[in-house]
Design an enzyme around this catalytic site. Sequence first.
Site, PDB file in Angstrom:
ATOM      1  N   GLU A 180      -0.715  11.193   4.665  1.00  0.00           N
ATOM      2  CA  GLU A 180      -0.181   9.884   4.301  1.00  0.00           C
ATOM      3  C   GLU A 180       0.970   9.487   5.228  1.00  0.00           C
ATOM      4  OE1 GLU A 180      -1.499   7.847   1.755  1.00  0.00           O
ATOM      5  OE2 GLU A 180      -3.048   9.363   2.100  1.00  0.00           O
ATOM      6  N   HIS A 213      -6.431  12.541   7.899  1.00  0.00           N
ATOM      7  CA  HIS A 213      -5.061  12.059   8.035  1.00  0.00           C
ATOM      8  C   HIS A 213      -4.189  12.643   6.934  1.00  0.00           C
ATOM      9  CE1 HIS A 213      -6.581   9.413   4.857  1.00  0.00           C
ATOM     10  NE2 HIS A 213      -5.323   9.090   4.573  1.00  0.00           N
ATOM     11  N   SER A 224      -4.907   2.452  -5.105  1.00  0.00           N
ATOM     12  CA  SER A 224      -4.141   3.551  -4.535  1.00  0.00           C
ATOM     13  C   SER A 224      -2.749   3.096  -4.117  1.00  0.00           C
ATOM     14  CB  SER A 224      -4.883   4.108  -3.308  1.00  0.00           C
ATOM     15  OG  SER A 224      -4.189   5.188  -2.732  1.00  0.00           O
ATOM     16  N   HIS A 242      -6.518  15.063   4.508  1.00  0.00           N
ATOM     17  CA  HIS A 242      -7.699  14.781   3.706  1.00  0.00           C
ATOM     18  C   HIS A 242      -8.571  13.752   4.414  1.00  0.00           C
ATOM     19  CE1 HIS A 242      -4.402  12.112   2.402  1.00  0.00           C
ATOM     20  NE2 HIS A 242      -5.329  11.195   2.147  1.00  0.00           N
ATOM     21  N   GLY A 263       0.788  -1.225   0.000  1.00  0.00           N
ATOM     22  CA  GLY A 263       0.000   0.000   0.000  1.00  0.00           C
ATOM     23  C   GLY A 263       0.818   1.271   0.000  1.00  0.00           C
ATOM     24  N   TYR A 289      -9.399  -0.803  -2.771  1.00  0.00           N
ATOM     25  CA  TYR A 289     -10.395  -0.414  -1.771  1.00  0.00           C
ATOM     26  C   TYR A 289     -11.787  -0.627  -2.366  1.00  0.00           C
ATOM     27  CZ  TYR A 289      -6.539   1.802   0.699  1.00  0.00           C
ATOM     28  OH  TYR A 289      -5.362   2.039   1.363  1.00  0.00           O
TER      29      TYR A 289
END
Length: 395
Positions: A199, A197, A311, A299, A179, A186
């Site tokens: 990244e 959060h 992602s 975001h 990931g 997802y």
Amino acid sequence: MCQMYCKLSTEAAAMGDQPKIMVFRPTWEEFKDFNKYITYIESQGANKAGLAKIIPPPEWQPRKKGYNLDDLDMTIPAPICQVVTGKQGLYQQINIQKKPMTVKEFCALANSERYRTPKHSSYEDLERKYWKNITYVSPIYGADVSGSITDADVEEWNINKLGSILDYVNEDYGISIDGVNTAYLYFGMWKTTFAWHTEDMDLYSINYLHFGAPKTWYSIPPEHGRRLERLANGFFPNSFKACPAYLRHKMSLISPQILKQYSIPFDKETVLLNLFPAAAITITQEPGHIMITFPYGYHAGFNQGFNCAESTNFAMPRWVEYGKRATQCQCRTDMVKISMDTFVKRFQPERYELWLAGKDIGPHPEDPTRSSAAAQPSLNDVLCNKNLCTCSFYM
């Protein structure tokens, strides 16, 4: 109080015009070079909003045979039930792991009477329904499924092989992080949520919505990230006390209305000066669209119904300073931490020895008024770089 008001008013005025989430429509020629195009959109100021949308050219086909669920013979190994508690725009989310299920089983569940998207007249109407019903009927999220459904022979913007400088983690350390430098899938349903959060390591991220219902995104411009943190710390003091980097747990939800109503807690008081008049910027990602998040861009968001997104993270040279100064959660063993050794050595060689000694003093890129030393590598996170022969350990 007058002095405090004047200071906060000056702070608010300094915010000026709120950055807008930019939307890009590259031509096929512009789209072919991933790193070059990310550099271009940043030159246009896309990173200032913390989030950007890219609508790929029609020539780009990440999966030529389409998305018949019979062809997606996949299992979601650890679906999570997202239980949300709280009220009046402030919520905490916990995830309860469920039994594995196939994508077809998940689709049937998502479209069942209990979990399906309610009738709505617009995206705005659906957003109101989301916040009104966020604590009811806990949805199931097929999150963090290791893998890709992009054709392996796709060379342009293949999320599983973007070719960014983050590849040095694998090349120099021999490490693959699910990931982070590999793709995750997802599978969403109505009301499945990703809480506020940034990244891991404050990296960039890319999210492609393969098919299904849209995603609603909220973004805080990176220059206001510290403001959001201070505001959240006031709302969730116990979480902050337990772990100063608790937002990395992805459990805290604050509605856009709260961000509009409250200022940053200042001198132990909250002054209603609208320091977040439009700080939470909203945009909708539709199938076939790509979202890019930028370093230290907070975001959050939710899925509007059954869908599938792919992602991963990536990095550009501009990220290195963010990575050196990213906050770290110390209370969980599953938090991602990447040794910055190879990145500092490659992209900031003049600061490498200072960094090793814990004397690389400077400001966070989004907090220029405060300087501190970037965290030096520890015994546990200096990894042996097989290409650059950095096998020494530093305390």
